[in-house]
Design a protein around this motif. Structure first.
Motif, PDB file in Angstrom:
ATOM      1  N   GLY A 256       0.773  -1.235   0.000  1.00 42.70           N
ATOM      2  CA  GLY A 256       0.000   0.000   0.000  1.00 42.70           C
ATOM      3  C   GLY A 256       0.801   1.279   0.000  1.00 42.70           C
ATOM      4  O   GLY A 256       0.288   2.334  -0.369  1.00 42.70           O
ATOM      5  N   GLY A 257       2.067   1.214   0.443  1.00 44.23           N
ATOM      6  CA  GLY A 257       2.901   2.409   0.424  1.00 44.23           C
ATOM      7  C   GLY A 257       2.813   3.272   1.668  1.00 44.23           C
ATOM      8  O   GLY A 257       3.580   4.232   1.807  1.00 44.23           O
ATOM      9  N   SER A 258       1.914   2.949   2.597  1.00 45.45           N
ATOM     10  CA  SER A 258       1.793   3.732   3.827  1.00 45.45           C
ATOM     11  C   SER A 258       2.828   3.278   4.852  1.00 45.45           C
ATOM     12  O   SER A 258       3.313   2.143   4.816  1.00 45.45           O
ATOM     13  CB  SER A 258       0.378   3.581   4.411  1.00 45.45           C
ATOM     14  OG  SER A 258      -0.592   4.062   3.506  1.00 45.45           O
ATOM     15  N   LEU A 259       3.154   4.145   5.798  1.00 44.56           N
ATOM     16  CA  LEU A 259       4.075   3.800   6.865  1.00 44.56           C
ATOM     17  C   LEU A 259       3.441   2.757   7.774  1.00 44.56           C
ATOM     18  O   LEU A 259       2.322   2.939   8.274  1.00 44.56           O
ATOM     19  CB  LEU A 259       4.441   5.045   7.668  1.00 44.56           C
ATOM     20  CG  LEU A 259       5.270   4.813   8.937  1.00 44.56           C
ATOM     21  CD1 LEU A 259       6.642   4.244   8.592  1.00 44.56           C
ATOM     22  CD2 LEU A 259       5.412   6.116   9.715  1.00 44.56           C
ATOM     23  N   LEU A 260       4.153   1.651   8.012  1.00 41.83           N
ATOM     24  CA  LEU A 260       3.688   0.592   8.909  1.00 41.83           C
ATOM     25  C   LEU A 260       4.520   0.645  10.183  1.00 41.83           C
ATOM     26  O   LEU A 260       5.742   0.545  10.136  1.00 41.83           O
ATOM     27  CB  LEU A 260       3.829  -0.774   8.236  1.00 41.83           C
ATOM     28  CG  LEU A 260       3.093  -0.941   6.889  1.00 41.83           C
ATOM     29  CD1 LEU A 260       3.402  -2.293   6.274  1.00 41.83           C
ATOM     30  CD2 LEU A 260       1.585  -0.768   7.075  1.00 41.83           C
ATOM     31  N   GLU A 261       3.842   0.797  11.325  1.00 37.95           N
ATOM     32  CA  GLU A 261       4.530   0.897  12.599  1.00 37.95           C
ATOM     33  C   GLU A 261       4.039  -0.178  13.566  1.00 37.95           C
ATOM     34  O   GLU A 261       2.889  -0.611  13.505  1.00 37.95           O
ATOM     35  CB  GLU A 261       4.298   2.271  13.232  1.00 37.95           C
ATOM     36  CG  GLU A 261       4.904   3.430  12.459  1.00 37.95           C
ATOM     37  CD  GLU A 261       4.789   4.732  13.217  1.00 37.95           C
ATOM     38  OE1 GLU A 261       5.681   5.030  14.028  1.00 37.95           O
ATOM     39  OE2 GLU A 261       3.795   5.449  13.004  1.00 37.95           O
ATOM     40  N   ASP A 262       4.943  -0.585  14.481  1.00 42.60           N
ATOM     41  CA  ASP A 262       4.594  -1.562  15.515  1.00 42.60           C
ATOM     42  C   ASP A 262       3.879  -2.756  14.894  1.00 42.60           C
ATOM     43  O   ASP A 262       2.801  -3.179  15.348  1.00 42.60           O
ATOM     44  CB  ASP A 262       3.713  -0.909  16.587  1.00 42.60           C
ATOM     45  CG  ASP A 262       4.407   0.272  17.248  1.00 42.60           C
ATOM     46  OD1 ASP A 262       5.611   0.154  17.543  1.00 42.60           O
ATOM     47  OD2 ASP A 262       3.750   1.313  17.433  1.00 42.60           O
TER      48      ASP A 262
END
Length: 223
Positions: free
Chosen positions: A37-43
């Motif tokens: 998706g290109g979004s930032l993935l955190e935790d």
């Protein structure tokens, strides 16, 4: 192959460890679609996902764990990892231009033929990996540590390796032409057949036996 005996205190660089969630902290499950998706993935935690051969525009991960993810033959135009651990992942023959990694650990990964030219790595650990033929040319690899890893015929041309440490690493026939090697510690590495120039070795840390090997490579005659 017997590597020079080294104290543990001698092989730990000033590498900052990744800031990862604790074992009791819940992690967000990552799906194939979210990786694409290109979004930032955190935790987050991703496990057993096959992305082999895909072309990905952007992948950004922070404070996350990837386990058994295949990026084999992937082309990722913009890859940013911060505080990430990769375990048994496959990045063989991937194309990762200007790959940015900070406080990242590669553990038991396959990095054979990975093209990470012009990468920007800081505080990165590569341990128990197969990174033969990997390309880091023109990259910035500061305070990085390579442990128990195969790096035969790897390409480090024009790379900045200041403060990097190679411990129990096979560097046979690797190319360091034009690399910046100040405070780079080769004492735990097999360096037979490496390529470099006389001016490249300034400031590098080597054993007496390695100094002899390098003198031969540089055409010196010792009597």
């Amino acid at each position: 192959m017997l590597f020079p005996a080294m104290k543990r205190s001698e092989i730990i660089p000033a590498r900052t460890l990744p800031d990862l969630p604790g074992k009791s902290e819940p992690l967000n499950a990552v799906t194939l679609d979210s990786l694409l998706g290109g979004s930032l993935l955190e935790d987050s935690r991703a496990e057993a996902i096959d992305l082999a051969g895909r072309k990905i525009q952007e992948l950004k991960l922070r404070s996350s764990v990837l386990e058994r993810i295949s990026f084999a033959k992937c082309e990722i135009q913009s890859l940013h990892l911060r505080d990430v651990r990769l375990v048994k992942c496959d990045l063989s023959n991937s194309v990762l231009p200007r790959f940015e990694a900070r406080r990242v650990e590669f553990l038991e990964c396959r990095l054979t033929g990975m093209k990470a030219f012009e990468c920007k790595w800081q505080d990165v650990l590569v341990e128990s990996c197969d990174a033969r033929y990997a390309q880091f040319n023109s990259g910035l690899l500061r305070a990085c540590e390579f442990q128990s890893t195969q790096l035969q015929e790897a390409d480090f041309r024009d790379a900045d390796l200041k403060g990097a440490i190679f411990a129990r690493v096979m560097l046979n026939r690797a190319d360091f032409s034009g690399a910046k090697l100040r405070k780079t510690d080769f004492r735990g590495a097999e360096i037979e057949g490496i390529t470099l120039r006389a001016e490249d070795v300034a400031g590098a840390i080597v054993t007496p036996a390695q100094a002899l090997e390098l003198s031969r490579l540089l055409g010196l005659v010792i009597k």
